[in-house]
Design a protein around this motif. Structure first.
Motif, PDB file in Angstrom:
ATOM      1  N   LEU A  66       0.842  -1.206   0.000  1.00 58.39           N
ATOM      2  CA  LEU A  66       0.000   0.000   0.000  1.00 58.39           C
ATOM      3  C   LEU A  66       0.874   1.252   0.000  1.00 58.39           C
ATOM      4  O   LEU A  66       0.691   2.165  -0.810  1.00 58.39           O
ATOM      5  N   TYR A  67       1.845   1.259   0.883  1.00 57.96           N
ATOM      6  CA  TYR A  67       2.721   2.417   1.043  1.00 57.96           C
ATOM      7  C   TYR A  67       3.499   2.681  -0.251  1.00 57.96           C
ATOM      8  O   TYR A  67       3.680   3.826  -0.680  1.00 57.96           O
ATOM      9  N   ILE A  68       3.947   1.605  -0.887  1.00 58.07           N
ATOM     10  CA  ILE A  68       4.714   1.738  -2.133  1.00 58.07           C
ATOM     11  C   ILE A  68       3.885   2.450  -3.200  1.00 58.07           C
ATOM     12  O   ILE A  68       4.336   3.417  -3.825  1.00 58.07           O
ATOM     13  N   VAL A  69       2.658   2.002  -3.390  1.00 57.48           N
ATOM     14  CA  VAL A  69       1.846   2.613  -4.446  1.00 57.48           C
ATOM     15  C   VAL A  69       1.413   4.028  -4.053  1.00 57.48           C
ATOM     16  O   VAL A  69       1.286   4.903  -4.906  1.00 57.48           O
ATOM     17  N   LEU A  70       1.235   4.262  -2.761  1.00 55.78           N
ATOM     18  CA  LEU A  70       0.930   5.628  -2.315  1.00 55.78           C
ATOM     19  C   LEU A  70       2.078   6.571  -2.679  1.00 55.78           C
ATOM     20  O   LEU A  70       1.859   7.666  -3.205  1.00 55.78           O
ATOM     21  N   LEU A  71       3.302   6.132  -2.437  1.00 54.52           N
ATOM     22  CA  LEU A  71       4.447   6.998  -2.726  1.00 54.52           C
ATOM     23  C   LEU A  71       4.630   7.207  -4.227  1.00 54.52           C
ATOM     24  O   LEU A  71       5.034   8.283  -4.664  1.00 54.52           O
ATOM     25  N   LEU A  72       4.307   6.177  -5.021  1.00 57.01           N
ATOM     26  CA  LEU A  72       4.414   6.343  -6.476  1.00 57.01           C
ATOM     27  C   LEU A  72       3.432   7.410  -6.963  1.00 57.01           C
ATOM     28  O   LEU A  72       3.766   8.249  -7.800  1.00 57.01           O
ATOM     29  N   GLN A  73       2.212   7.372  -6.417  1.00 54.41           N
ATOM     30  CA  GLN A  73       1.241   8.399  -6.792  1.00 54.41           C
ATOM     31  C   GLN A  73       1.727   9.773  -6.349  1.00 54.41           C
ATOM     32  O   GLN A  73       1.569  10.766  -7.057  1.00 54.41           O
ATOM     33  N   PHE A  74       2.351   9.783  -5.189  1.00 55.20           N
ATOM     34  CA  PHE A  74       2.855  11.033  -4.628  1.00 55.20           C
ATOM     35  C   PHE A  74       3.962  11.613  -5.512  1.00 55.20           C
ATOM     36  O   PHE A  74       3.997  12.819  -5.781  1.00 55.20           O
ATOM     37  N   ALA A  75       4.863  10.740  -5.999  1.00 60.48           N
ATOM     38  CA  ALA A  75       5.959  11.212  -6.849  1.00 60.48           C
ATOM     39  C   ALA A  75       5.406  11.902  -8.097  1.00 60.48           C
ATOM     40  O   ALA A  75       5.930  12.921  -8.543  1.00 60.48           O
ATOM     41  N   LEU A  76       4.329  11.339  -8.647  1.00 60.27           N
ATOM     42  CA  LEU A  76       3.737  11.917  -9.852  1.00 60.27           C
ATOM     43  C   LEU A  76       3.106  13.280  -9.577  1.00 60.27           C
ATOM     44  O   LEU A  76       3.175  14.184 -10.404  1.00 60.27           O
ATOM     45  N   LEU A  77       2.463  13.408  -8.428  1.00 63.89           N
ATOM     46  CA  LEU A  77       1.683  14.617  -8.149  1.00 63.89           C
ATOM     47  C   LEU A  77       2.444  15.614  -7.279  1.00 63.89           C
ATOM     48  O   LEU A  77       1.864  16.590  -6.810  1.00 63.89           O
ATOM     49  N   LEU A  78       3.727  15.365  -7.087  1.00 66.53           N
ATOM     50  CA  LEU A  78       4.509  16.166  -6.139  1.00 66.53           C
ATOM     51  C   LEU A  78       4.327  17.685  -6.294  1.00 66.53           C
ATOM     52  O   LEU A  78       4.104  18.386  -5.303  1.00 66.53           O
ATOM     53  N   PRO A  79       4.392  18.218  -7.534  1.00 63.92           N
ATOM     54  CA  PRO A  79       4.305  19.683  -7.660  1.00 63.92           C
ATOM     55  C   PRO A  79       2.974  20.242  -7.162  1.00 63.92           C
ATOM     56  O   PRO A  79       2.891  21.425  -6.824  1.00 63.92           O
ATOM     57  N   LEU A  80       1.965  19.398  -7.116  1.00 60.76           N
ATOM     58  CA  LEU A  80       0.662  19.899  -6.670  1.00 60.76           C
ATOM     59  C   LEU A  80       0.653  20.227  -5.176  1.00 60.76           C
ATOM     60  O   LEU A  80      -0.311  20.791  -4.675  1.00 60.76           O
ATOM     61  N   LEU A  81       1.734  19.860  -4.474  1.00 63.27           N
ATOM     62  CA  LEU A  81       1.826  20.255  -3.067  1.00 63.27           C
ATOM     63  C   LEU A  81       1.700  21.768  -2.943  1.00 63.27           C
ATOM     64  O   LEU A  81       1.198  22.282  -1.949  1.00 63.27           O
ATOM     65  N   ARG A  82       2.156  22.473  -3.967  1.00 65.55           N
ATOM     66  CA  ARG A  82       2.092  23.939  -3.926  1.00 65.55           C
ATOM     67  C   ARG A  82       0.684  24.435  -4.201  1.00 65.55           C
ATOM     68  O   ARG A  82       0.398  25.618  -4.068  1.00 65.55           O
ATOM     69  N   HIS A  83      -0.173  23.552  -4.676  1.00 67.17           N
ATOM     70  CA  HIS A  83      -1.573  23.923  -4.916  1.00 67.17           C
ATOM     71  C   HIS A  83      -2.452  22.955  -4.144  1.00 67.17           C
ATOM     72  O   HIS A  83      -3.157  22.139  -4.737  1.00 67.17           O
ATOM     73  N   PRO A  84      -2.394  23.053  -2.838  1.00 70.51           N
ATOM     74  CA  PRO A  84      -3.023  22.009  -2.014  1.00 70.51           C
ATOM     75  C   PRO A  84      -4.518  21.849  -2.291  1.00 70.51           C
ATOM     76  O   PRO A  84      -5.032  20.729  -2.233  1.00 70.51           O
ATOM     77  N   ARG A  85      -5.206  22.948  -2.613  1.00 64.99           N
ATOM     78  CA  ARG A  85      -6.648  22.794  -2.849  1.00 64.99           C
ATOM     79  C   ARG A  85      -6.919  21.947  -4.078  1.00 64.99           C
ATOM     80  O   ARG A  85      -7.798  21.090  -4.076  1.00 64.99           O
ATOM     81  N   LEU A  86      -6.122  22.190  -5.112  1.00 67.71           N
ATOM     82  CA  LEU A  86      -6.276  21.394  -6.334  1.00 67.71           C
ATOM     83  C   LEU A  86      -5.941  19.926  -6.048  1.00 67.71           C
ATOM     84  O   LEU A  86      -6.656  19.012  -6.472  1.00 67.71           O
ATOM     85  N   LEU A  87      -4.846  19.717  -5.305  1.00 62.08           N
ATOM     86  CA  LEU A  87      -4.435  18.349  -4.976  1.00 62.08           C
ATOM     87  C   LEU A  87      -5.544  17.621  -4.214  1.00 62.08           C
ATOM     88  O   LEU A  87      -5.905  16.483  -4.547  1.00 62.08           O
ATOM     89  N   LEU A  88      -6.114  18.300  -3.228  1.00 60.50           N
ATOM     90  CA  LEU A  88      -7.166  17.665  -2.431  1.00 60.50           C
ATOM     91  C   LEU A  88      -8.402  17.402  -3.284  1.00 60.50           C
ATOM     92  O   LEU A  88      -9.029  16.340  -3.168  1.00 60.50           O
ATOM     93  N   ALA A  89      -8.737  18.366  -4.165  1.00 62.80           N
ATOM     94  CA  ALA A  89      -9.915  18.174  -5.022  1.00 62.80           C
ATOM     95  C   ALA A  89      -9.717  16.950  -5.906  1.00 62.80           C
ATOM     96  O   ALA A  89     -10.602  16.099  -6.023  1.00 62.80           O
ATOM     97  N   LEU A  90      -8.528  16.850  -6.519  1.00 63.82           N
ATOM     98  CA  LEU A  90      -8.254  15.693  -7.379  1.00 63.82           C
ATOM     99  C   LEU A  90      -8.345  14.402  -6.575  1.00 63.82           C
ATOM    100  O   LEU A  90      -8.933  13.408  -7.021  1.00 63.82           O
ATOM    101  N   ALA A  91      -7.750  14.421  -5.385  1.00 58.28           N
ATOM    102  CA  ALA A  91      -7.730  13.212  -4.557  1.00 58.28           C
ATOM    103  C   ALA A  91      -9.157  12.799  -4.182  1.00 58.28           C
ATOM    104  O   ALA A  91      -9.497  11.607  -4.220  1.00 58.28           O
ATOM    105  N   VAL A  92     -10.001  13.777  -3.843  1.00 57.19           N
ATOM    106  CA  VAL A  92     -11.382  13.460  -3.463  1.00 57.19           C
ATOM    107  C   VAL A  92     -12.138  12.881  -4.650  1.00 57.19           C
ATOM    108  O   VAL A  92     -12.845  11.868  -4.534  1.00 57.19           O
ATOM    109  N   VAL A  93     -11.970  13.529  -5.826  1.00 61.45           N
ATOM    110  CA  VAL A  93     -12.686  13.045  -7.009  1.00 61.45           C
ATOM    111  C   VAL A  93     -12.242  11.618  -7.345  1.00 61.45           C
ATOM    112  O   VAL A  93     -13.066  10.731  -7.583  1.00 61.45           O
ATOM    113  N   PHE A  94     -10.922  11.386  -7.304  1.00 57.84           N
ATOM    114  CA  PHE A  94     -10.409  10.062  -7.638  1.00 57.84           C
ATOM    115  C   PHE A  94     -10.926   9.026  -6.631  1.00 57.84           C
ATOM    116  O   PHE A  94     -11.359   7.929  -7.012  1.00 57.84           O
ATOM    117  N   TYR A  95     -10.896   9.394  -5.370  1.00 51.59           N
ATOM    118  CA  TYR A  95     -11.414   8.516  -4.308  1.00 51.59           C
ATOM    119  C   TYR A  95     -12.874   8.150  -4.585  1.00 51.59           C
ATOM    120  O   TYR A  95     -13.265   6.981  -4.517  1.00 51.59           O
TER     121      TYR A  95
END
Lengths: 394, 248
Positions: free
Chosen positions: A156-185
């Motif tokens: 689980l942790y491995i795949v979480l980090l892989l997703q994180f590596a891809l979306l890393l720059p979105l850390l600077r746009h936390p609202r967008l990151l959270l919106a994407l994460a909620v929609v995907f969830y």
């Protein structure tokens, strides 16, 4: 979600380490060790007995939090490519650790089957996938499509980090990151998307759903260079606090009637206890998500970041374990193997006490050892002034 | 110093026959033989004098390691019900096999008609736990099966996993037990707590397959089948009595 006591860091000022995150991660690691030993009496006292979330949720949230701090800083310093590459290097470490644990587990199944002469059970259980099709089982394990029991958190942790590596720059746009994460969830849950396993069905923990909790942790941990407040760092309000507490009471009643005392549960309306049927851990049911966020809100505000007891002698072992998350986690899984073997031999209170005492002491010892390595390795560097690298997450 | 298993069994049977119903058969703690939920359809069938039971499950329904299917718990359940209710015609059909998952069992449940059973004993969750199937998968299928049985007017008793130290050390058994327990509670069906019963017997060293020397293993497996059958009969009759009490 996070404490409101933290001031935005001045430029060039290193943020003080959040000992609360370390302490609670240490607790989560200890609970994971306990919960990985079925039949362990302490297993009746861990978080899962009180709330609709357990140490796994706490671990993932705090792993996200630590990743947000460490790789967020790396992102701002070195850019996406290098920070992402560092995440991938960590994934490599986790993968190797997982495979080593897999080999140990397989050996353990063989050993304990031999000592108990339990051919009947193996036969019934299909536990010996390895014995029947060794080459296939090995391949499937390498592909993470075969995850023996208790070995499902690292994948689980491995795949979480892989997703994180891809979306890393979105850390600077936390609202967008959270919106994407909620929609995907929501999409993953609505369409039952899952990662395949060898045996059929999905992973024990679906990383495509659990990413939401991880990313929530990331946005809470990331400290923007401009000092902007994380969107989910909600200030204390007594109304919200009361609502959150009510929620936790409600879920405890649900758990009490459906799980602790099913005979009383039969007196409750069917629709009420029926709520519990749908609360899956696999894809992080919204109830579980809400529960861990509720707990986090209460704890983050009840414990100020500089709470004195976090520096006390009682808290020290857990803070130490939490700081050295990865080695403590991996050795915890290993010690749980040994603990299970021991309880297989004897279930009496002496053995119960020995397993738990030895387990906790060993976890603390691993934490101390890892901290010692880190300190010694860092020492020569201190002679030449260099930018301080924040500690890596678990 | 070890008393031969068969002698011990004989002693226990004598003891249970002689003493009133304080502890259950085979010294089973009475709390686990007390049904939380009534079995109204079964009670009706008992009153009319003919009870059809369908047992669906994985390997244990066939009595692996015992002297044969006649020593497995479904057959012992049938014998016990006949002994306790001499006037009652009891038929127990068994459908199951090694490695069956809850999904396979759903098909078996659907196929059970002409005439349909009054009561289904559904033993589930072992294969899923061993294979590490995600728990939600099991919960969904149990829910579907129990809902359908309810709609068809068939009573159900859920049976959980066997207790085994080997199983406990090598499979993450607890989440799967929780799924069964919650499924039973939410559908209002009795749960036969086989795991706790077997752990009780293992702890007080009366039946412990894993610690029995090889030569005594078949006798121990037979005794396990007998004790499980008797305990299950006690649970069913308790649920029947509950149903008769709650009826107007």
């Amino acid at each position: 979600m996070d404490g409101s006591t933290r001031a935005p860091p001045a430029a060039g000022d290193r943020r003080p380490r959040d000992l609360r995150a370390d302490f609670f991660r240490g607790m989560a690691l200890w609970f994971i060790f306990i919960d990985h030993i079925p039949g362990n009496w302490l297993g009746n006292l861990t978080l899962r007995n009180l709330a609709l979330s357990d140490a796994t949720e706490a671990f993932v949230l705090l792993a996200g939090y630590a990743a947000g701090i460490a790789y967020g800083a790396a992102l701002d310093r070195d850019g996406w490519l290098f920070a992402g590459a560092q995440v991938v290097r960590r994934v490599g470490t986790l993968y190797v650790a997982h495979i080593v644990l897999f080999v140990m587990f397989t050996a353990q199944v063989g050993l304990s089957a031999a000592t108990l002469d339990a051919a009947i059970y193996i036969d019934e259980l299909h536990l010996d996938a390895f014995g029947q099709e060794p080459y296939r089982a090995l391949l499937e394990a390498l592909l993470l499509r075969f995850q023996p029991a208790f070995l499902n958190i690292l994948p689980l942790y491995i795949v979480l980090l892989l997703q994180f590596a891809l979306l890393l720059p979105l850390l600077r746009h936390p609202r967008l990151l959270l919106a994407l994460a909620v929609v995907f969830y929501a999409v993953v849950r609505a369409f039952n998307l899952e990662l395949p396993t060898w045996a059929g069905g999905g992973w024990f923990f679906n990383p495509l759903a659990w990413q939401l909790l991880f990313f929530i942790g990331c946005t809470l941990g990331y400290r923007a260079p401009d000092g902007a407040r994380p969107p989910l760092a909600i200030r204390w309000h007594w109304l919200l606090g009361a609502a959150v507490a009510l929620w936790l009471v409600f879920t405890f009643v649900l758990l009490f009637l459906g799980w602790h005392r099913p005979n009383l549960g039969l007196l409750a309306p069917r629709w009420f206890t029926g709520l519990l049927t749908d609360v899956d851990k696999t894809s992080l049911h919204p109830f579980r998500l809400l529960s861990i966020l509720a707990l986090t809100y209460l704890v983050a505000h009840a414990v100020p970041i500089g709470a004195a007891w976090l520096r006390s002698r009682m808290a020290a072992p857990f803070v130490l374990m939490g700081k050295q998350g990865l080695p403590v986690f991996c050795s915890g899984i290993l010690f749980a193997f040994l603990g299970r073997l021991a309880l297989e031999q004897s279930d009496r209170w002496t053995m119960q006490a020995a397993v738990n005492l030895a387990g906790l002491l060993s976890l603390v010892a691993v934490g101390a050892l890892a901290a010692w390595y880190k300190e010694r390795e860092r020492a020569p560097r201190a002679a030449t002034p260099q930018p301080v690298t924040p500690g890596r997450p678990a | 110093m070890r008393i031969p298993c068969a002698a011990l069994l004989g002693l226990m049977l004598l003891a249970t026959a002689a003493s009133p119903v304080q502890a259950g058969p085979c010294d089973a703690p009475a709390e686990w033989l007390d049904s939380d939920a009534p079995l109204p359809i079964t009670a009706e069938a008992v009153r009319e004098g003919a009870l059809r039971i369908l047992v669906v499950g994985s390997a244990s329904v066939l009595g692996p390691g015992s002297s044969g299917p006649a020593a497995a718990w479904p057959a012992r359940l049938e014998a016990r019900l006949r002994a306790l209710r001499p006037g009652l015609r009891v038929e127990v059909a068994v459908r199951g096999g090694r490695g069956l998952t809850a999904a396979d069992m759903l098909t078996l449940l659907d196929a059970a008609a002409n005439p349909p059973p009054h009561l289904v004993i559904w033993q589930a969750g072992t294969v899923e736990a061993a294979r590490g199937v995600d728990t939600d998968w099991l919960a969904t299928r149990l829910d579907a099966g129990l809902t359908k049985l309810g709609e068809r007017g068939i009573d159900a008793v859920l049976m959980d996993q066997q207790f085994s130290r080997f199983m406990r050390a090598n499979a993450d058994i607890e989440p799967y037990r929780a799924v069964l327990r919650i499924a039973a509670a939410t559908h209002g069906v009795p749960l036969f707590n086989r795991y706790e019963l077997m752990q009780h017997w293992a702890d007080n060293e009366s039946i412990d397959l894993e610690r029995t020397p090889r030569e005594g293993r078949v006798a121990a497996a037979d005794r396990l089948g007998e004790c499980l059958g008797q305990s299950l009969a006690a649970l069913i009759l308790d649920a029947v009595a509950d149903a008769l009490v709650t009826r107007p």
